[in-house]
Write a protein that holds these residues in place. Sequence first.
Motif, PDB file in Angstrom:
ATOM      1  N   THR A 191       0.814  -1.220   0.000  1.00  0.00           N
ATOM      2  CA  THR A 191       0.000   0.000   0.000  1.00  0.00           C
ATOM      3  C   THR A 191       0.850   1.272   0.000  1.00  0.00           C
ATOM      4  N   LEU A 192       2.158   1.140   0.150  1.00  0.00           N
ATOM      5  CA  LEU A 192       2.979   2.323   0.429  1.00  0.00           C
ATOM      6  C   LEU A 192       3.685   2.981  -0.754  1.00  0.00           C
ATOM      7  N   PRO A 193       4.374   2.257  -1.645  1.00  0.00           N
ATOM      8  CA  PRO A 193       5.315   2.943  -2.547  1.00  0.00           C
ATOM      9  C   PRO A 193       4.718   4.057  -3.386  1.00  0.00           C
ATOM     10  N   MET A 194       3.751   3.781  -4.247  1.00  0.00           N
ATOM     11  CA  MET A 194       3.210   4.833  -5.105  1.00  0.00           C
ATOM     12  C   MET A 194       2.435   5.856  -4.306  1.00  0.00           C
ATOM     13  N   ASN A 195       1.561   5.390  -3.412  1.00  0.00           N
ATOM     14  CA  ASN A 195       0.760   6.327  -2.621  1.00  0.00           C
ATOM     15  C   ASN A 195       1.638   7.186  -1.727  1.00  0.00           C
ATOM     16  N   GLY A 196       2.626   6.565  -1.097  1.00  0.00           N
ATOM     17  CA  GLY A 196       3.512   7.324  -0.224  1.00  0.00           C
ATOM     18  C   GLY A 196       4.376   8.314  -0.975  1.00  0.00           C
ATOM     19  N   LEU A 197       4.883   7.916  -2.143  1.00  0.00           N
ATOM     20  CA  LEU A 197       5.703   8.833  -2.931  1.00  0.00           C
ATOM     21  C   LEU A 197       4.877   9.969  -3.516  1.00  0.00           C
ATOM     22  N   THR A 198       3.610   9.701  -3.827  1.00  0.00           N
ATOM     23  CA  THR A 198       2.730  10.783  -4.281  1.00  0.00           C
ATOM     24  C   THR A 198       2.569  11.828  -3.179  1.00  0.00           C
ATOM     25  N   ALA A 199       2.338  11.367  -1.955  1.00  0.00           N
ATOM     26  CA  ALA A 199       2.218  12.291  -0.825  1.00  0.00           C
ATOM     27  C   ALA A 199       3.531  13.021  -0.574  1.00  0.00           C
ATOM     28  N   ARG A 200       4.641  12.286  -0.667  1.00  0.00           N
ATOM     29  CA  ARG A 200       5.957  12.896  -0.458  1.00  0.00           C
ATOM     30  C   ARG A 200       6.208  14.000  -1.483  1.00  0.00           C
ATOM     31  N   GLN A 201       5.890  13.729  -2.752  1.00  0.00           N
ATOM     32  CA  GLN A 201       6.108  14.734  -3.782  1.00  0.00           C
ATOM     33  C   GLN A 201       5.217  15.941  -3.575  1.00  0.00           C
ATOM     34  N   ALA A 202       3.972  15.720  -3.170  1.00  0.00           N
ATOM     35  CA  ALA A 202       3.064  16.837  -2.920  1.00  0.00           C
ATOM     36  C   ALA A 202       3.646  17.787  -1.876  1.00  0.00           C
ATOM     37  N   LEU A 203       4.193  17.239  -0.815  1.00  0.00           N
ATOM     38  CA  LEU A 203       4.782  18.081   0.231  1.00  0.00           C
ATOM     39  C   LEU A 203       6.076  18.733  -0.247  1.00  0.00           C
ATOM     40  N   ASP A 204       6.877  17.996  -0.986  1.00  0.00           N
ATOM     41  CA  ASP A 204       8.122  18.579  -1.500  1.00  0.00           C
ATOM     42  C   ASP A 204       7.831  19.780  -2.397  1.00  0.00           C
ATOM     43  N   LEU A 205       6.806  19.664  -3.240  1.00  0.00           N
ATOM     44  CA  LEU A 205       6.468  20.753  -4.156  1.00  0.00           C
ATOM     45  C   LEU A 205       5.988  22.005  -3.419  1.00  0.00           C
ATOM     46  N   MET A 206       5.374  21.814  -2.241  1.00  0.00           N
ATOM     47  CA  MET A 206       4.873  22.968  -1.487  1.00  0.00           C
ATOM     48  C   MET A 206       5.979  23.705  -0.740  1.00  0.00           C
ATOM     49  N   GLU A 207       7.013  23.003  -0.345  1.00  0.00           N
ATOM     50  CA  GLU A 207       8.159  23.609   0.347  1.00  0.00           C
ATOM     51  C   GLU A 207       7.734  24.386   1.590  1.00  0.00           C
ATOM     52  N   LEU A 208       6.811  23.833   2.359  1.00  0.00           N
ATOM     53  CA  LEU A 208       6.391  24.473   3.600  1.00  0.00           C
ATOM     54  C   LEU A 208       7.377  24.135   4.712  1.00  0.00           C
ATOM     55  N   GLY A 209       7.464  25.024   5.686  1.00  0.00           N
ATOM     56  CA  GLY A 209       8.367  24.814   6.800  1.00  0.00           C
ATOM     57  C   GLY A 209       7.632  24.531   8.091  1.00  0.00           C
ATOM     58  N   PRO A 210       8.322  24.012   9.098  1.00  0.00           N
ATOM     59  CA  PRO A 210       7.697  23.720  10.387  1.00  0.00           C
ATOM     60  C   PRO A 210       6.930  24.916  10.925  1.00  0.00           C
ATOM     61  N   GLY A 211       5.738  24.640  11.432  1.00  0.00           N
ATOM     62  CA  GLY A 211       4.889  25.689  11.985  1.00  0.00           C
ATOM     63  C   GLY A 211       3.895  26.263  11.001  1.00  0.00           C
ATOM     64  N   GLN A 212       4.107  26.054   9.691  1.00  0.00           N
ATOM     65  CA  GLN A 212       3.130  26.541   8.727  1.00  0.00           C
ATOM     66  C   GLN A 212       1.911  25.613   8.711  1.00  0.00           C
ATOM     67  N   VAL A 213       0.823  26.121   8.112  1.00  0.00           N
ATOM     68  CA  VAL A 213      -0.449  25.395   8.154  1.00  0.00           C
ATOM     69  C   VAL A 213      -0.748  24.785   6.794  1.00  0.00           C
ATOM     70  N   LEU A 214      -1.019  23.494   6.796  1.00  0.00           N
ATOM     71  CA  LEU A 214      -1.379  22.742   5.597  1.00  0.00           C
ATOM     72  C   LEU A 214      -2.808  22.233   5.722  1.00  0.00           C
ATOM     73  N   ALA A 215      -3.607  22.427   4.680  1.00  0.00           N
ATOM     74  CA  ALA A 215      -4.932  21.827   4.606  1.00  0.00           C
ATOM     75  C   ALA A 215      -4.863  20.599   3.708  1.00  0.00           C
ATOM     76  N   VAL A 216      -5.636  19.574   4.056  1.00  0.00           N
ATOM     77  CA  VAL A 216      -5.672  18.333   3.280  1.00  0.00           C
ATOM     78  C   VAL A 216      -7.131  17.986   3.008  1.00  0.00           C
ATOM     79  N   THR A 217      -7.498  17.861   1.729  1.00  0.00           N
ATOM     80  CA  THR A 217      -8.819  17.361   1.390  1.00  0.00           C
ATOM     81  C   THR A 217      -8.694  15.896   0.964  1.00  0.00           C
ATOM     82  N   GLY A 218      -9.796  15.157   1.121  1.00  0.00           N
ATOM     83  CA  GLY A 218      -9.710  13.716   0.904  1.00  0.00           C
ATOM     84  C   GLY A 218      -8.828  13.067   1.951  1.00  0.00           C
ATOM     85  N   ALA A 219      -8.896  13.589   3.177  1.00  0.00           N
ATOM     86  CA  ALA A 219      -7.931  13.223   4.219  1.00  0.00           C
ATOM     87  C   ALA A 219      -8.041  11.777   4.670  1.00  0.00           C
TER      88      ALA A 219
END
Length: 313
Positions: free
Chosen positions: A127-155
């Motif tokens: 269940t992990l490789p593709m789904n996990g890497l998709t999530a990883r890439q989504a966060l990498d593209l946002m380049e948010l730092g600790p303390g910032q606020v992220l919203a997630v739909t389809g959570a």
Amino acid sequence: MRAIGVTEYGGPDVLRVLDLRAEPLGPGQVRVRVTAAAVNPTDTGIRAGLRSTTGHPADGADVPGMDVAGVVTEIGDGVRDDLTPGTRVMGIVVPSGAHGGYREDLVLPERSATRVPAGASDVEAATLPMNGLTARQALDLMELGPGQVLAVTGAAGAFGGYVIQLAKAHGLTVVADASPSDEALVRDLGADVVVQRGDDVAERIREQYPDGVDGLADGALLDAAALPAVRDGGVVTTVRGYAGDGQRGLRVRPVIVRKYAEDLERLDGLRELVEQGAVTLRVADTYPADRAAEAHHRLEAGGTRGRLVLRFE
């Protein structure tokens, strides 16, 4: 060699057991005896022919599947030392014709595979490789730092759940959507704030964060309806190619997970997070591989939490 695929496109019932040739093994590749393959929405698109330009499988058969786990049976020249025959591995597949995850014998680039997390079953690891890497890439593209606020739909879905857990591991504050029946699950995944899901979720998020959130991962495919949740100049990642409307300085970045398909460092980083307890592997149910049509029917009916997994036995 047994595989599950299609010789014509259509609904779930066109899936059938196929007898295919084993793939040749080249340098830098590993041969895997697949024991488990996750069922993902991308698989239903392949089965239905949504990516076909001709309306017919180019090689006579299309085999879906992007997430697998199993056992290494053979290695090509130059493969790294930690992948040897008998090693249990999980891997991400970029499907092409008869090359897809729903086959019991599969050749992968060595950088697309890593060891199954300690303590995890093959079914869980799939269940992990593709789904996990998709999530990883989504966060990498946002380049948010600790303390910032992220919203997630389809959570409550597989992508959303991994985004929440990876975001919390990175020190972000997470506001996520959920139905009443999924609220406890989403909180257990780590969401700091939970709002009612739906087409008006952006309004609900703004009620909690009047200035808007710093970033949003749109797993619910809300596209334009989700954008008002994000502050001016904020960032959004999408999973079906939506690129935004160009307004308010929003940066909308579609995720293309195949770009991470041979990113061994990130794939292995996901394994480490599972072993640390920061990422949870969620299996909704399993099916024998020859009952893949049932799994596709169930996935398309909606409401699945975690991933359905095919077992090759």
